[in-house]
Design a protein around this motif. Structure first.
Motif, PDB file in Angstrom:
ATOM      1  N   GLU A   1       0.831  -1.209   0.000  1.00  0.00           N
ATOM      2  CA  GLU A   1       0.000   0.000   0.000  1.00  0.00           C
ATOM      3  C   GLU A   1       0.865   1.258   0.000  1.00  0.00           C
TER       4      GLU A   1
ATOM      5  N   ARG B   1       1.941   2.046  -3.477  1.00  0.00           N
ATOM      6  CA  ARG B   1       0.849   2.640  -4.258  1.00  0.00           C
ATOM      7  C   ARG B   1       0.744   4.135  -3.984  1.00  0.00           C
ATOM      8  N   LEU B   2       0.773   4.495  -2.698  1.00  0.00           N
ATOM      9  CA  LEU B   2       0.661   5.903  -2.322  1.00  0.00           C
ATOM     10  C   LEU B   2       1.861   6.710  -2.813  1.00  0.00           C
TER      11      LEU B   2
ATOM     12  N   LEU C   1      -5.462   8.072  -7.025  1.00  0.00           N
ATOM     13  CA  LEU C   1      -5.794   7.119  -5.969  1.00  0.00           C
ATOM     14  C   LEU C   1      -7.223   6.599  -6.096  1.00  0.00           C
TER      15      LEU C   1
ATOM     16  N   ARG D   1      -6.838  -0.375  -3.976  1.00  0.00           N
ATOM     17  CA  ARG D   1      -6.024  -0.611  -2.769  1.00  0.00           C
ATOM     18  C   ARG D   1      -5.406  -1.997  -2.831  1.00  0.00           C
TER      19      ARG D   1
ATOM     20  N   ASP E   1      -3.997  -3.557   0.171  1.00  0.00           N
ATOM     21  CA  ASP E   1      -4.129  -4.279   1.434  1.00  0.00           C
ATOM     22  C   ASP E   1      -5.568  -4.552   1.849  1.00  0.00           C
ATOM     23  N   TRP E   2      -6.557  -3.990   1.117  1.00  0.00           N
ATOM     24  CA  TRP E   2      -7.933  -4.193   1.502  1.00  0.00           C
ATOM     25  C   TRP E   2      -8.805  -4.241   0.277  1.00  0.00           C
TER      26      TRP E   2
END
Length: 114
Positions: free
Chosen positions: A54, A57-58, A84, A89, A91-92
């Protein structure tokens, strides 16, 4: 006057408007597509076998927007938000198997239409 207000409320709440709004949110604009393609290619080319996280990604979203619009500018902040919104995402929700950077990059390229 009351009829005009009622007609506006009915028109604004029509199911077609909700569908159009959802579709507009799900389709990236041309500038966002370009940034998604750049990020996807970078993820496929740099350490493609590492796991995608994550924080990666950010970082890629913020860096891509800053490279184009400048660090901390209002345009960069808006571009980061748009990126974004279209970058899923990592992780979720929890997936069964972890995803690699290359797999995530390919998903971004597919989303951008490249």
């Amino acid at each position: 006057m009351r009829d005009r207000i009622r007609a506006t409320a009915v028109c604004a709440s029509a199911p077609d408007m909700d569908v159009a709004l959802a579709q507009a949110r799900s389709t990236p604009d041309q500038a966002t597509r370009t940034l998604l393609i750049d990020i996807g290619r970078a993820l496929c080319g740099t350490n493609p076998t590492l796991l995608m996280r994550e924080v990666t990604r950010l970082a890629y979203a913020g860096r891509a927007a800053a490279d184009v619009y400048g660090l901390g500018t209002p345009h960069a902040v808006a571009a980061t938000g748009r990126l974004l919104r279209h970058m899923p995402r990592v992780d979720w929700p929890t997936t069964e198997a972890p995803i690699t950077r290359a797999e995530y990059g390919m998903r971004l390229l597919k989303k951008a239409g490249a």
